[in-house]
Design a protein around this motif. Sequence first.
Motif: not given
Length: 296
Positions: A50-54, A90-95, A98-104, A132-134
């Motif tokens: 459960n990694a976080t990407l910015v 993102i789950n890096i192990k399964s590549n 997972l979700d988009i938490l915020d769009i600015r 659009k999120k999908t």
Amino acid sequence: MQNPMYSQLNVGANEANRLFWNEKYFSLEVVLLFPTQMNSEEDVKTYLENATLVLKLTPFKNQFRAKMLASLLENENIEESEIIGLTATINIKSNKLLDILDIRQINTTLDGEGTGSLNAAESKPVDVSDAKKTELIQALQKLAEGNLKPHLQQPFVSFSPEFLDDQWTERLPKQKNKSALLPFQAIFPFSGGIERIHENQMYALDDLYCVNPSCNCNEVTCIVLTFDPNSGKEITHGGFKYNLEKNTFKSLPNFPTQFNSQEWFRQFSKDSSISLQLALKSRYQFLRKQIAFLNK
């Protein structure tokens, strides 16, 4: 997150890494966000699921125009742009994204390099439809399975050997002997640099490993480099051997005797998303095992 750590991925903001969304092409810059420094293998393995990407998305057209106009007009502030900032998991192990938490959205002026200064306080949330999120998730997933995959996996390859790519052996030095040291970041170029800023100067640590099966040195050779801003060339600043078992330091010949190995190690580790002791030990054991397997 009380003490978040950040790790910039070496993703070039260019056409090879562009993303198509909302009828526009965007160039991409990516940072891994850690809730705190990783100090154990368990910390790393938990994070991988459960990694976080910015992400910073710059309209590709605007970026190209900014560079072109800057070269023609010698003017750095020549292109207004609306940059999109994303926070995703993102789950890096399964590549799998997972979700988009915020769009600015942030309005800025792109400079001659096609980048712009960002002020999070001036950003505003973007309300997008579910469709659009999908669409955005699908576009990011495609990148994660393509050009972004080695950038996401190589920083953790010593903790998850399944991240090894098929070409990694081709990056091993062609001429090897029993006394040769293997530079980890040359074999895994997207593993992420070990860097710190000292007195307004950027320094990097290059870690090299002995994989001679008859040697039980349990040491990592660390070379500290800086860069000449005029020539762009690397300059060797200092170096030492670090004993992984004893947590001790040994000076290297031909380097300044006043070089404080322990303090440099401590400061590099302080700025590292994964503690340096953990990262180097994991890399040493990983390379030993993989090279031994190749030599069978």
